[in-house]
Structure formats: structure tokens, C-alpha cells
Design an enzyme around this catalytic site. Structure first.
Site, mmCIF file in Angstrom:
data_model
loop_
_atom_site.group_PDB
_atom_site.id
_atom_site.type_symbol
_atom_site.label_atom_id
_atom_site.label_comp_id
_atom_site.label_asym_id
_atom_site.label_seq_id
_atom_site.Cartn_x
_atom_site.Cartn_y
_atom_site.Cartn_z
ATOM 1 N N THR A 1 -62.366 -11.464 4.198
ATOM 2 C CA THR A 1 -62.223 -12.303 5.454
ATOM 3 C C THR A 1 -63.506 -12.899 5.911
ATOM 4 O O THR A 1 -63.664 -13.886 6.473
ATOM 5 C CB THR A 1 -61.681 -11.063 6.418
ATOM 6 O OG1 THR A 1 -60.526 -10.545 6.106
ATOM 7 C CG2 THR A 1 -61.573 -11.756 7.843
ATOM 8 N N TYR B 1 -51.215 -14.041 15.264
ATOM 9 C CA TYR B 1 -52.252 -12.961 15.301
ATOM 10 C C TYR B 1 -52.014 -11.995 16.327
ATOM 11 O O TYR B 1 -52.892 -11.334 16.478
ATOM 12 C CB TYR B 1 -53.517 -13.810 15.679
ATOM 13 C CG TYR B 1 -54.148 -14.580 14.615
ATOM 14 C CD1 TYR B 1 -54.322 -14.035 13.452
ATOM 15 C CD2 TYR B 1 -54.562 -16.035 14.801
ATOM 16 C CE1 TYR B 1 -54.916 -14.841 12.207
ATOM 17 C CE2 TYR B 1 -54.910 -16.786 13.783
ATOM 18 C CZ TYR B 1 -55.132 -16.030 12.487
ATOM 19 O OH TYR B 1 -55.724 -16.830 11.526
ATOM 20 N N ARG C 1 -63.405 -18.976 0.549
ATOM 21 C CA ARG C 1 -64.231 -18.576 1.696
ATOM 22 C C ARG C 1 -65.648 -18.258 0.900
ATOM 23 O O ARG C 1 -66.661 -18.660 1.787
ATOM 24 C CB ARG C 1 -64.131 -17.407 2.140
ATOM 25 C CG ARG C 1 -62.679 -17.407 3.244
ATOM 26 C CD ARG C 1 -61.766 -16.390 3.653
ATOM 27 N NE ARG C 1 -61.020 -16.350 4.479
ATOM 28 C CZ ARG C 1 -60.196 -15.273 4.920
ATOM 29 N NH1 ARG C 1 -60.246 -14.310 4.127
ATOM 30 N NH2 ARG C 1 -58.898 -15.632 5.749
ATOM 31 N N ARG D 1 -54.838 -14.240 -2.440
ATOM 32 C CA ARG D 1 -55.568 -13.504 -1.546
ATOM 33 C C ARG D 1 -57.174 -13.448 -2.008
ATOM 34 O O ARG D 1 -57.995 -13.566 -1.566
ATOM 35 C CB ARG D 1 -55.229 -12.117 -1.171
ATOM 36 C CG ARG D 1 -54.126 -12.205 -0.071
ATOM 37 C CD ARG D 1 -54.596 -12.155 1.440
ATOM 38 N NE ARG D 1 -55.293 -11.188 1.960
ATOM 39 C CZ ARG D 1 -55.720 -10.821 3.084
ATOM 40 N NH1 ARG D 1 -55.498 -11.702 3.889
ATOM 41 N NH2 ARG D 1 -56.299 -9.564 3.536
ATOM 42 N N LYS E 1 -57.462 -23.708 8.296
ATOM 43 C CA LYS E 1 -57.821 -23.575 9.690
ATOM 44 C C LYS E 1 -58.322 -24.967 10.194
ATOM 45 O O LYS E 1 -58.837 -25.612 9.247
ATOM 46 C CB LYS E 1 -58.516 -22.472 9.830
ATOM 47 C CG LYS E 1 -57.755 -21.000 9.480
ATOM 48 C CD LYS E 1 -58.703 -19.965 9.789
ATOM 49 C CE LYS E 1 -57.954 -18.724 9.473
ATOM 50 N NZ LYS E 1 -58.846 -17.259 9.908
ATOM 51 N N PHE F 1 -62.373 -10.221 19.610
ATOM 52 C CA PHE F 1 -62.329 -11.691 19.054
ATOM 53 C C PHE F 1 -60.911 -12.414 19.452
ATOM 54 O O PHE F 1 -61.081 -13.513 19.092
ATOM 55 C CB PHE F 1 -62.797 -11.654 17.691
ATOM 56 C CG PHE F 1 -61.934 -10.826 16.681
ATOM 57 C CD1 PHE F 1 -60.618 -11.479 16.279
ATOM 58 C CD2 PHE F 1 -62.195 -9.592 16.081
ATOM 59 C CE1 PHE F 1 -59.922 -10.943 15.252
ATOM 60 C CE2 PHE F 1 -61.471 -8.976 15.340
ATOM 61 C CZ PHE F 1 -60.165 -9.527 14.928
ATOM 62 N N HIS G 1 -56.225 -19.020 6.019
ATOM 63 C CA HIS G 1 -55.659 -17.676 6.410
ATOM 64 C C HIS G 1 -54.503 -17.711 5.117
ATOM 65 O O HIS G 1 -53.900 -18.620 4.738
ATOM 66 C CB HIS G 1 -54.811 -17.764 7.502
ATOM 67 C CG HIS G 1 -53.832 -16.729 7.620
ATOM 68 N ND1 HIS G 1 -54.262 -15.164 8.173
ATOM 69 C CD2 HIS G 1 -52.316 -16.566 7.500
ATOM 70 C CE1 HIS G 1 -53.277 -14.479 7.989
ATOM 71 N NE2 HIS G 1 -52.140 -15.280 7.682
ATOM 72 N N ASN H 1 -63.358 -19.014 8.846
ATOM 73 C CA ASN H 1 -63.315 -18.986 7.407
ATOM 74 C C ASN H 1 -62.421 -19.639 6.635
ATOM 75 O O ASN H 1 -61.586 -19.164 5.833
ATOM 76 C CB ASN H 1 -63.245 -17.278 7.384
ATOM 77 C CG ASN H 1 -61.515 -16.987 7.954
ATOM 78 O OD1 ASN H 1 -60.983 -17.671 8.506
ATOM 79 N ND2 ASN H 1 -61.786 -15.468 7.942
ATOM 80 N N GLU I 1 -44.339 -14.661 8.353
ATOM 81 C CA GLU I 1 -45.062 -15.643 8.668
ATOM 82 C C GLU I 1 -44.517 -16.762 8.098
ATOM 83 O O GLU I 1 -44.498 -17.927 8.913
ATOM 84 C CB GLU I 1 -46.653 -15.400 7.948
ATOM 85 C CG GLU I 1 -47.539 -14.435 8.542
ATOM 86 C CD GLU I 1 -48.714 -14.004 8.011
ATOM 87 O OE1 GLU I 1 -49.590 -13.394 8.649
ATOM 88 O OE2 GLU I 1 -49.190 -14.625 7.043
HETATM 89 P P1 CMP Z 1 -57.449 -14.290 9.125
HETATM 90 O O1 CMP Z 1 -57.404 -13.966 7.807
HETATM 91 O O2 CMP Z 1 -56.701 -15.611 9.616
HETATM 92 O O3 CMP Z 1 -56.918 -12.962 9.982
HETATM 93 C C1 CMP Z 1 -57.341 -12.751 11.464
HETATM 94 C C2 CMP Z 1 -58.786 -13.473 11.407
HETATM 95 O O4 CMP Z 1 -59.404 -13.165 12.388
HETATM 96 C C3 CMP Z 1 -59.619 -13.647 10.278
HETATM 97 O O5 CMP Z 1 -58.964 -14.393 9.513
HETATM 98 C C4 CMP Z 1 -60.850 -13.972 11.135
HETATM 99 O O6 CMP Z 1 -61.017 -15.427 10.975
HETATM 100 C C5 CMP Z 1 -60.704 -13.634 12.358
HETATM 101 N N1 CMP Z 1 -61.672 -12.501 12.439
HETATM 102 C C6 CMP Z 1 -61.713 -11.186 12.072
HETATM 103 N N2 CMP Z 1 -62.712 -10.553 12.220
HETATM 104 C C7 CMP Z 1 -63.471 -11.407 13.306
HETATM 105 C C8 CMP Z 1 -64.576 -11.236 14.099
HETATM 106 N N3 CMP Z 1 -65.180 -10.058 14.042
HETATM 107 N N4 CMP Z 1 -65.000 -12.232 15.038
HETATM 108 C C9 CMP Z 1 -64.166 -13.282 14.898
HETATM 109 N N5 CMP Z 1 -63.056 -13.537 14.376
HETATM 110 C C10 CMP Z 1 -62.562 -12.458 13.456
#
Ligand code: CMP
Length: 143
Positions: A91, A49, A102, A85, A9, A57, A115, A112, A126
Site C-alpha cells: 500500500t 472505502y 506502486r 495485488r 486513481k 485519512f 487500487h 499510490n 467491489e
Molecule cells: P487502497 O489500496 O486504495 O486502499 C485504501 C487506501 O487508503 C490506500 O490504497 C491508500 O491510498 C489510502 N491510505 C492508506 N493509508 C493512508 C494514510 N496513512 N494516509 C493517506 N492515505 C492512506
């Protein structure tokens, strides 16, 4: 052979973590079969997404993922979806184990670093969303 989609990211790119992340996956034994740096469009971000569209969010997530370059990758290898993963970690970086990407490099769920596809069906979806077939190179080491 199994394949997964991973994307570093904008925070990971801007913090200079691209080399470190690729090195971890290479050293684990996975094979890089697709790689590009791109500025993600709102359309691609919203499709990628899509499952989070109703979440509070979501707008911030799309805003962030389109805010700077992303490194999109396809990795191949035995068990690569689940193992990548595991290497990425939970996450929310505050819950990610030390030793995971992470866990080692983040503290914010919205920043984070990376992805990774969460299941075989998601990986197929994807990979085809982010890469054309001509952008993927099937190869294996002869060493
Ligand atoms: P990712 O694995 O890319 O998949 C969905 C993304 O949503 C996740 O990583 C986070 O970066 C984001 N995400 C999930 N929960 C939240 C949250 N509570 N606030 C902001 N971003 C979020």
C-alpha cells in the site's frame, strides 16, 4: 473464472500510466472484461472505502479519489486477485518492491496510483459496486 476489481486513481490517470498498467496485466496473461473512465461521486467513494470511515485519512482519501477521472477495471484469470495485488505492490509505495506498479511509480501512500481488491469477497463486492452486469464482457482469446 476468478475476477478482481482494479481502479487506476486520479494520480495514475493524470500521470499517463493507464496504458502501462493495462499492458502489464495483459502481458501477464489476464483478461480485461470490464473497463470505464469515470468521475467518482462522493457517495461511491464513501461506499467503496467504507471500511476506512473512522480513519483520520478518510476525508482526504474521498477528496482525492473524487478529484479527477478514475479508470475502473475488472480483470479475469487464474489467481488474478492475489497476483494483481502482488503486481500492484504494498500500500505504501515506499515499501513496495521495485518491479511492482506502486514500487515503480509512487512515493506517497495517499497517491499510490492504483487500487486492487484484497480478497475474493471484496472483489465480488467491489465489482458489483462499480459495474452493472451488462458492463462486463465474458470472452476468451481464440489465438
Ligand atoms: P487502497 O489500496 O486504495 O486502499 C485504501 C487506501 O487508503 C490506500 O490504497 C491508500 O491510498 C489510502 N491510505 C492508506 N493509508 C493512508 C494514510 N496513512 N494516509 C493517506 N492515505 C492512506
Amino acid at each position: 473464472m476468478e475476477r478482481t476489481f482494479l481502479a487506476i486513481k486520479p494520480d495514475g490517470v493524470q500521470r499517463g500510466l493507464v496504458g502501462e498498467i493495462i499492458q502489464r496485466l495483459e502481458q501477464k496473461g489476464f483478461t480485461l472484461v470490464g473497463l470505464k473512465l469515470l468521475q467518482v461521486s462522493k457517495e461511491l467513494a464513501s461506499t467503496h472505502y467504507g471500511e476506512h470511515q473512522a480513519k483520520p485519512f478518510f476525508p482526504g482519501l474521498v477528496e482525492f479519489i473524487t478529484s479527477g477521472p478514475v479508470v475502473a477495471m475488472v480483470w479475469e484469470g487464474k489467481g488474478v486477485i492475489a497476483t494483481a495485488r502482488k503486481m500492484i505492490g504494498a500500500t505504501n509505495p515506499l515499501n513496495s518492491e521495485p518491479g511492482t506498479i506502486r514500487g515503480d511509480f509512487g512515493i506517497d501512500v495517499g497517491r499510490n496510483v492504483i487500487h486492487g481488491s484484497d480478497a475474493p469477497e471484496t472483489a465480488v463486492k467491489e465489482i458489483s459496486l462499480w459495474f452493472g452486469p451488462e458492463e462486463l464482457v465474458a470472452w476468451s482469446s481464440s489465438l
